[in-house]
Write an enzyme that holds these catalytic residues in place. Structure first.
Site: not given
Length: 328
Positions: A127, A133, A275, A295
């Protein structure tokens, strides 16, 4: 002159603990640029502090006090406050339900699951310096659902969601919500491929969506907000990758390298989450259960862009507190 000044100041402030060549290599490896020599010194001091923290934590992990290890990664020059402000852009809304409540699948979840093995997970993305996110979590869940519905796996456009969902409550690099993103996608009727609507890690207030280039769509979304890991296991095991929120505000997650992450200071309430990530499976190692999570900090972070989170351990870091997945 600038390098000499930084060297002198750094040695004065740090007692020579950070080697100048080491620091130069860190900047080169991670393409680090700073406003001026004093800004650089500030980040160098943070690097020194974080490096010492990594060494202490890993010594404790080697002694069996932790189940995860840390590394001096590309975020090692940032304080946790700086990191959270820049990277953790998930913003849970007070409007709790934005989709259908999860009622369970009625099927027994398998003992282990990993949707990467079924080709339902794209490669880790990055990102960048943008609190987006939530958009990556959204595309990850839709990419998986689209593949499992019998279509080709395609990398979908986070930038489209960022540029085009302001009216739904999202704010591009300044944060957003996966549930709102799915509401936009359902109403919009489609999403373009990342190759056609490329990610820029910037906030743009103009939507460039082209309907004739849409490559995927969804018709509904389902919400899990029970803080019940049994329900999340049912969804991950029987449905596919699930977009989840978590509390990622701690320095040991920022610097995570490998192992099963847990932190007794993590929050579990929906308001603690900051997140957006993607739960892609679960398993067990040496009797300790874990979630497999994708992630959006690039493949150089963690376990090739993924991490393992302690499972069945009190809803660690709120991983089961706000979860959503799409229906094709």
């Amino acid at each position: 002159m600038k390098l000499l000044l930084v060297t002198v100041l750094a040695h004065a402030a740090l007692g020579g603990w950070v080697d100048v060549d080491e620091w130069a290599q860190f900047k080169l490896t991670h393409s680090k640029l700073y406003a001026d020599q004093f800004d650089e010194l500030k980040h160098m001091k943070t690097y020194a502090t974080n490096k010492a923290y990594v060494a202490k934590h890993n010594a404790e992990a080697d002694a069996g006090l932790h189940t995860h290890w840390l590394g001096v990664n590309k975020y090692a020059d940032m304080t946790s406050e700086e990191f959270r402000a820049q990277m953790n852009g998930y913003r849970p809304s007070e409007e709790r339900l934005q989709g259908r409540p999860f009622q369970g699948t009625g099927r027994t979840a398998p003992d282990t699951a990993d949707w990467r093995d079924q080709g339902a997970v794209t490669k880790p993305k990055d990102q960048g310096q943008c609190g987006s996110c939530w958009a990556f979590s959204t595309t990850g869940a839709l990419e998986g659902a689209w593949k499992l519905a019998g279509n080709d796996l395609v990398s979908l456009s986070e930038q489209q969601i960022m540029d085009c969902s302001f009216d739904y409550g999202n704010d591009a690099c300044d944060g957003g919500e996966m549930r709102y993103a799915f509401k936009y996608l359902i109403d919009n009727g489609g999403i373009m491929a990342e190759a056609d609507y490329r990610y820029t890690a910037r906030t743009h207030h103009s939507c460039k969506y082209e309907a004739d280039k849409a490559v995927a769509h969804c018709s509904a979304s389902t919400i899990i907000q029970s803080q019940d890991e049994t329900e999340l296991m049912d969804a991950v095991g029987n449905v596919g990758p699930i977009a989840v929120g978590m509390d990622a505000s701690h320095i040991d997650f920022q610097l995570y390298s490998h192992g099963i992450y847990s932190n007794n200071h993590c929050g579990t309430d929906i308001n603690d989450l900051d997140h957006g990530v993607l739960a892609v499976g679960y398993g067990s190692e040496n009797g300790k259960n874990y979630w497999i999570v994708k992630n959006s900090w690039g493949s150089g972070w963690g376990e090739d862009g993924f991490f393992r989170m302690a499972k069945d351990d009190g809803n660690m870091c709120g991983i089961a507190s706000d979860c959503v997945y799409p229906t094709i």
